[in-house]
Design a protein around this motif. Sequence first.
Motif, PDB file in Angstrom:
ATOM      1  N   GLN A 185       0.896  -1.066   0.028  1.00 12.49           N
ATOM      2  CA  GLN A 185       0.139  -0.129  -0.089  1.00 12.49           C
ATOM      3  C   GLN A 185       0.772   1.320  -0.078  1.00 12.49           C
ATOM      4  OE1 GLN A 185      -3.345   0.306  -0.395  1.00 12.49           O
ATOM      5  NE2 GLN A 185      -3.103  -2.084  -0.542  1.00 12.49           N
ATOM      6  N   SER A 186       2.100   1.097   0.618  1.00 11.75           N
ATOM      7  CA  SER A 186       2.847   2.414   0.692  1.00 11.75           C
ATOM      8  C   SER A 186       4.352   1.972   0.425  1.00 11.75           C
ATOM      9  CB  SER A 186       2.846   3.314   1.817  1.00 11.75           C
ATOM     10  OG  SER A 186       3.398   2.249   2.769  1.00 11.75           O
ATOM     11  N   TYR A 187       5.073   2.833  -0.336  1.00  8.63           N
ATOM     12  CA  TYR A 187       6.608   2.539  -0.948  1.00  8.63           C
ATOM     13  C   TYR A 187       7.427   3.276  -0.064  1.00  8.63           C
ATOM     14  CZ  TYR A 187       4.542   0.526  -4.854  1.00  8.63           C
ATOM     15  OH  TYR A 187       3.714  -0.417  -5.689  1.00  8.63           O
TER      16      TYR A 187
END
Length: 180
Positions: free
Chosen positions: A170-172
């Motif tokens: 969902q997030s990098y």
Amino acid sequence: MSASFSRRFLPFLAVAACAALTACGSMRSATTSMAGIVKPYKVEVVQGNFVSKEQVNALRPGLTRNQVRDVLGSPLLSSVFHNDRWDYVFTIRRQGVDPQARRLTVFFKGDELDRFEGDEMPSEAEFVASLDSRRKGAKVPELEASEADLKKFPVPAAPPAQAAAPTVPQSYPPLEAPRR
């Protein structure tokens, strides 16, 4: 260099020059008699785009410039003053073979092919046969596979279906380090 050395060397130089000039006259007769035996190597010179009969047969009025370029390749001559004309020129000079020269000119109206004109082009098989001077009359192999030839090879199995696609985070993490 000392003067006495040059005085001694000068007569030998004069004799060598006379011998060389005399040899030039006698070499002419020797070279003409050996001309039939020894032949100099001539470099093969190939210039331009080879265009085959099959490629010319694929041209149809109404093709776009990109489609013509896909069929024939980039033109050898494309002039700013003749924007609606492309010239394809091909020459080849080989030792022991008559020189070949062919040209094809393609004319456009706007972005579409209008017409083309040029020399009679050989097929790919005829051109390959003309290049090989060692095997006159040899059969050129067929370049297409028949259905029977294709059946000789096994059909690749379908890849197994994957149960679930990998999950995407969902997030990098940040691309740059935080500034301090």
